[in-house]
Design an enzyme around this catalytic site. Structure first.
Site, PDB file in Angstrom:
ATOM      1  N   LYS A  13     -83.869 -41.990  90.443  1.00  0.00           N
ATOM      2  CA  LYS A  13     -84.122 -42.398  91.834  1.00  0.00           C
ATOM      3  C   LYS A  13     -83.656 -41.314  92.797  1.00  0.00           C
ATOM      4  O   LYS A  13     -82.474 -40.944  92.809  1.00  0.00           O
ATOM      5  CB  LYS A  13     -83.395 -43.720  92.127  1.00  0.00           C
ATOM      6  CG  LYS A  13     -83.456 -44.151  93.598  1.00  0.00           C
ATOM      7  CD  LYS A  13     -82.733 -45.485  93.843  1.00  0.00           C
ATOM      8  CE  LYS A  13     -82.639 -45.812  95.337  1.00  0.00           C
ATOM      9  NZ  LYS A  13     -81.914 -47.080  95.603  1.00  0.00           N
ATOM     10  N   ASP A  32     -80.835 -43.607 102.438  1.00  0.00           N
ATOM     11  CA  ASP A  32     -81.305 -44.991 102.461  1.00  0.00           C
ATOM     12  C   ASP A  32     -80.709 -45.726 103.663  1.00  0.00           C
ATOM     13  O   ASP A  32     -79.576 -46.199 103.607  1.00  0.00           O
ATOM     14  CB  ASP A  32     -80.917 -45.696 101.152  1.00  0.00           C
ATOM     15  CG  ASP A  32     -81.473 -47.124 101.084  1.00  0.00           C
ATOM     16  OD1 ASP A  32     -82.318 -47.474 101.937  1.00  0.00           O
ATOM     17  OD2 ASP A  32     -81.057 -47.866 100.160  1.00  0.00           O
ATOM     18  N   LYS A  57     -79.837 -51.416 107.164  1.00  0.00           N
ATOM     19  CA  LYS A  57     -78.486 -51.697 106.676  1.00  0.00           C
ATOM     20  C   LYS A  57     -77.499 -51.757 107.842  1.00  0.00           C
ATOM     21  O   LYS A  57     -77.734 -51.147 108.875  1.00  0.00           O
ATOM     22  CB  LYS A  57     -78.030 -50.570 105.730  1.00  0.00           C
ATOM     23  CG  LYS A  57     -78.695 -50.548 104.374  1.00  0.00           C
ATOM     24  CD  LYS A  57     -78.128 -49.415 103.527  1.00  0.00           C
ATOM     25  CE  LYS A  57     -78.788 -49.335 102.162  1.00  0.00           C
ATOM     26  NZ  LYS A  57     -78.571 -50.527 101.317  1.00  0.00           N
ATOM     27  N   ASP A 102     -77.893 -41.800  97.506  1.00  0.00           N
ATOM     28  CA  ASP A 102     -78.916 -42.647  96.880  1.00  0.00           C
ATOM     29  C   ASP A 102     -79.922 -41.836  96.063  1.00  0.00           C
ATOM     30  O   ASP A 102     -80.899 -42.389  95.567  1.00  0.00           O
ATOM     31  CB  ASP A 102     -79.625 -43.479  97.959  1.00  0.00           C
ATOM     32  CG  ASP A 102     -80.057 -44.847  97.463  1.00  0.00           C
ATOM     33  OD1 ASP A 102     -79.540 -45.283  96.412  1.00  0.00           O
ATOM     34  OD2 ASP A 102     -80.911 -45.472  98.114  1.00  0.00           O
ATOM     35  N   ASP A 116     -85.379 -52.578 102.098  1.00  0.00           N
ATOM     36  CA  ASP A 116     -84.157 -51.989 101.545  1.00  0.00           C
ATOM     37  C   ASP A 116     -84.158 -52.038 100.011  1.00  0.00           C
ATOM     38  O   ASP A 116     -83.315 -51.417  99.365  1.00  0.00           O
ATOM     39  CB  ASP A 116     -82.928 -52.705 102.114  1.00  0.00           C
ATOM     40  CG  ASP A 116     -81.650 -51.902 101.940  1.00  0.00           C
ATOM     41  OD1 ASP A 116     -81.741 -50.719 101.563  1.00  0.00           O
ATOM     42  OD2 ASP A 116     -80.563 -52.470 102.180  1.00  0.00           O
ATOM     43  N   GLU A 167     -86.001 -50.449  98.071  1.00  0.00           N
ATOM     44  CA  GLU A 167     -86.974 -49.355  98.028  1.00  0.00           C
ATOM     45  C   GLU A 167     -86.932 -48.571  96.717  1.00  0.00           C
ATOM     46  O   GLU A 167     -87.929 -47.998  96.298  1.00  0.00           O
ATOM     47  CB  GLU A 167     -86.750 -48.414  99.207  1.00  0.00           C
ATOM     48  CG  GLU A 167     -85.660 -47.336  99.021  1.00  0.00           C
ATOM     49  CD  GLU A 167     -84.255 -47.884  98.816  1.00  0.00           C
ATOM     50  OE1 GLU A 167     -84.013 -49.054  99.175  1.00  0.00           O
ATOM     51  OE2 GLU A 167     -83.399 -47.163  98.276  1.00  0.00           O
ATOM     52  N   ARG A 223     -86.723 -49.460  93.632  1.00  0.00           N
ATOM     53  CA  ARG A 223     -87.608 -49.988  92.582  1.00  0.00           C
ATOM     54  C   ARG A 223     -89.068 -49.632  92.860  1.00  0.00           C
ATOM     55  O   ARG A 223     -89.868 -49.546  91.928  1.00  0.00           O
ATOM     56  CB  ARG A 223     -87.388 -51.503  92.456  1.00  0.00           C
ATOM     57  CG  ARG A 223     -87.667 -52.287  93.707  1.00  0.00           C
ATOM     58  CD  ARG A 223     -87.084 -53.697  93.637  1.00  0.00           C
ATOM     59  NE  ARG A 223     -85.628 -53.712  93.821  1.00  0.00           N
ATOM     60  CZ  ARG A 223     -84.878 -54.809  93.808  1.00  0.00           C
ATOM     61  NH1 ARG A 223     -85.422 -56.003  93.611  1.00  0.00           N
ATOM     62  NH2 ARG A 223     -83.582 -54.743  93.987  1.00  0.00           N
TER      63      ARG A 223
END
Ligand code: BES
Ligand code: MN
Ligand code: ZN
Length: 504
Positions: free
Chosen positions: A267, A272, A279, A290, A349, A351, A353
């Protein structure tokens, strides 16, 4: 990207007392009485007794990781001697405990240039254990310091492991390989520590290429137009809110004669914010990490190629910046992942996946023997396992167990987790094939269940959630610094080495 140097390491058949270094580290074992005993092969009995007495005065107990420093006094060339507790003799067979103890000593010696280690080395494995612990702890991220750099104590620059016989060619070679792995871990740490404005997706792709420069690795980068052509709707949707466009990078190491094939997907969310499902502000800066999965894949491919392991490794790095903006995806948007599956984005959020779904589909098209993804995927993983342990899931129990065992062998904490079928219903969408948001209960597992949907059933696949261990927000410990840890690299090198052993 400024590279943090990895310490130099060498082996020497020299007496500890004569080592021309700035600090000499000797082992302390908890004694039968109250005194901790100095255990440093090669010291004369007289010096050993003197040091044992002096460390006792300073209150040293010999417990694992305890560091006691003092002026060395007569008969020792190094001006400083450090007593390093290694704990019970029995526990010394626990390699990770030794790695951490050595890490405590080398970290405490920041500001010292040359350090010699006079520690009991039962066998060649112990030599490598001590070496990696020392190398991984000599790291400090100062790439963005200007005025404050002079206030930092520089990590140890050169490490000499003292031996009681001349190092063999095999031992020297093995330590060189350990140094290559440590350098790859440090590269991964650098990538993760780099702030998001210094490493947007295109720069991450360039850094991936740079990481394998000069090695037999083929680099392919897909830009937005290429991604559209491929149908990578997940990477595009997550990236569409940012002025910094998304990328997909593949690092292909396919040495001649390799039979086994390992595919790694990491990933690579360079930042993020959560997107429109934004967030909270507190600690959002930590979300520069991230892309730690991506960084682990880059570090692992580099290490495997540098070691020349006879195994094919494909490293996939889907990358995007998850931002809220007038062009960002909205909750409720339906997107199409590589291969055609549609996803209703209930929470922007979730994201990771989405970008992993595209990359898993592409990686699986090669039918690798083993497909592993690694991601800072869920806060739920941290709730379940704490900040130091990775969660390991998958569609193949044997492969999942093998990944956990490889992690343990490499000294990385990882634990198996299930993918319960009942969590699939929580991902049902009113509009599309699947939603990206599942049950909050078991959130780590729900994310895994989502990913499973994008992996062909006959493809052996393992998912590693490193939301906890990738980034150390607490104090440094053992050989683990504050900030990026390099989580995953050593496990992947271990797996690749095991697959390289397999025949046919
Ligand atoms: N990158 C985060 C997960 C994360 C959280 C990593 C904390 C490291 C530390 C991920 O993209 C995320 O935001 N996940 C959401 C998923 C949820 C919306 C289903 C989460 O964990 O809250
Ligand atoms: Mn997120
Ligand atoms: Zn994320």
């Amino acid at each position: 990207m400024t590279k943090t140097p990895t310490a130099r390491i060498s082996l020497a058949d020299a007496k500890p007392a004569a080592a021309a270094v700035d600090a000499l580290v000797v082992a302390l074992a908890p004694g039968r009485g109250r005194k901790a005993e100095v255990v440093a092969p090669g010291l004369t009995a007289a010096v050993r007794t003197r040091l044992t007495e002096a460390f006792a005065v300073l209150g040293a107990t010999g417990k694992a990781g305890e560091v006691t420093r003092m002026p060395s006094g007569a008969g020792i060339k190094a001006p400083v001697v450090v007593g390093l507790g290694l704990g019970d003799a029995a526990k010394q067979s626990d390699a990770e405990s030794v790695r951490r103890s050595v890490g405590e000593a080398v970290r405490a010696l920041a500001g010292t240039r040359r350090v010699a280690l006079a520690l009991p080395l039962a066998d060649d494995d112990a030599l490598l254990t001590v070496s990696i612990g020392a190398l991984l702890s000599a790291y400090d991220y100062v790439a963005y310091r200007h005025a404050s750099k002079k206030d930092r104590k520089a990590p140890v620059h050169a490490i000499t492991v003292l031996m009681t016989s001349a190092p063999t060619a095999e031992q020297k070679q093995a330590v060189k390989q350990v140094a290559a792995v440590a350098a790859a871990v440090n590269l991964t740490r650098d990538l993760v520590n780099t702030p998001a404005n210094g490493l947007p997706p295109a720069a991450l792709a360039a850094a991936a290429a740079e990481a394998v420069d000069g090695l037999p690795v083929t680099v392919t980068v897909w830009d937005e137009l290429d991604l559209r052509r491929e149908g990578c709707g997940g990477i595009l949707a997550v990236g569409q809110g940012s002025a910094n466009p998304p990328r997909l990078t593949r690092l292909e190491y396919a040495p001649e004669g390799a039979t086994a094939h390992l595919a790694l997907v990491g990933k690579g969310i360079t930042f993020d914010t959560g997107g429109i499902s934004i967030k909270p502000a507190a600690n959002m800066d930590e979300m520069k990490s991230d892309m730690a999965g991506a960084a682990a894949v880059i570090g692992a491919v580099r290490a495997v190629a540098e070691l020349g392991l006879p195994v094919r490794v494909s490293g996939w790095v889907p990358s995007a910046e998850n931002m809220p903006s007038g062009t960002a995806q909205r909750p409720g948007d339906v997107i199409t992942i590589y291969g055609g599956t549609t996803v209703e984005v209930l929470n922007t959020d979730a994201e990771g996946r989405l970008i992993l779904a595209d990359a898993l589909g592409m990686a699986a098209a090669d039918k690798p023997d083993l497909l592993i993804d690694i991601a800072t995927l869920t806060g739920a993983a941290v709730v379940a396992l704490g900040a130091r342990t990775a969660g390991v899931m998958g569609n193949d129990d044997d492969a999942r167990a093998a990944v956990c065992e490889a992690a343990a062998a490499a000294g990385e904490s990882a634990w198996p987790m299930p993918l319960p079928d009942d969590l699939r219903a929580g991902l049902d969408s009113r509009t599309a094939d699947i939603a990206n948001l599942g049950d909050r209960k078991g959130g780590m597992l729900a994310a895994g269940v989502f990913l499973r949907e994008f992996v062909p059933a006959n493809q052996s696949w393992v998912h590693v959630d490193i939301a906890g261990p990738a980034f150390n927000t607490a104090k440094p410990y053992g050989y683990t610094p504050k900030g990026a840890t390099g989580s995953g690299v050593r496990t992947f090198v271990q797996i690749a080495a095991e697959m390289a052993q397999q025949v046919g």
